[in-house]
Design a protein around this motif. Structure first.
Motif, short mmCIF file in Angstrom:
data_model
loop_
_atom_site.label_atom_id
_atom_site.label_comp_id
_atom_site.label_asym_id
_atom_site.label_seq_id
_atom_site.Cartn_x
_atom_site.Cartn_y
_atom_site.Cartn_z
N CYS A 32 3.62 -0.86 7.12
CA CYS A 32 3.43 -2.23 6.66
C CYS A 32 4.75 -2.97 6.46
CB CYS A 32 2.62 -2.24 5.37
SG CYS A 32 0.85 -2.05 5.69
N CYS A 74 0.83 -1.22 0.00
CA CYS A 74 0.00 0.00 0.00
C CYS A 74 0.85 1.26 0.00
CB CYS A 74 -0.92 -0.01 1.22
SG CYS A 74 -0.01 0.06 2.78
N CYS A 105 -2.41 -4.95 -0.62
CA CYS A 105 -1.19 -4.94 0.18
C CYS A 105 -1.13 -6.26 0.96
CB CYS A 105 -1.21 -3.76 1.15
SG CYS A 105 0.15 -3.77 2.34
N CYS A 143 -1.54 -5.31 5.06
CA CYS A 143 -2.76 -4.73 5.66
C CYS A 143 -4.02 -5.00 4.86
CB CYS A 143 -2.58 -3.23 5.88
SG CYS A 143 -2.60 -2.28 4.34
ZN LIG Z 1 -0.33 -2.01 3.74
#
Ligand SMILES: [Zn+2]
Length: 140
Positions: free
Chosen positions: A95, A90, A123, A126
């Motif tokens: 992350c 993302c 992603c 997440c």
């Molecule tokens: Zn992410």
């Protein structure tokens, strides 16, 4: 003999015949060429050797890249095989953190071509929409 991309051999035969033998480092290919215009011939052969080395490096890189679609997969794949893991990302540094803290692997590369679509839609960490493709690997 080691590390020289193109070896030029001039022995008794080459002396008598006013030739030179060119040997390519990547695969040992040899070519006996005229001494006239040798500088240009060497340049052409160096271009060929460069292409051979590039192709083999690309192959090695591709063979070392595996896909992952979740945090567990990233951890498991790097843990088991090492190398690179490619996943959707993302773009948030938050992350990267869970991977870093778990196995000391981090994002080592994000493709420069930002117009290219990410490899996965989400992603891997997440689950939000992926805006980039990230390559994770152990940091040294
Ligand atoms: Zn992410």
């Amino acid at each position: 003999m080691k590390g020289v991309p193109l070896r030029v051999e001039i022995g008794p035969n080459e002396c008598a015949e006013e030739t030179a033998t060119l040997v390519h480092r990547p695969d040992g290919e040899t070519d006996t060429v005229e001494r006239d215009g040798l500088a240009d011939t060497v340049q052409e052969h160096l271009d060929t050797v460069h292409a051979k080395l590039y192709a083999s490096a690309e192959e090695t890189l591709e063979a070392g890249v595996r896909e992952a679609e979740s945090r567990e997969e990233i951890l498991g794949t790097i843990g088991q095989h090492g190398g690179y893991v490619r996943c959707g990302w993302c773009g948030a540094e938050a992350c990267e953190e869970p991977i870093k803290s778990a196995i000391a692997a981090e994002i080592v590369m994000v493709p420069l071509d930002r117009d290219e679509e990410p490899v996965h839609e989400e992603c891997a960490i997440c689950g939000a929409e992926a805006t980039e493709t990230a390559y994770f690997a152990r940091s040294y």
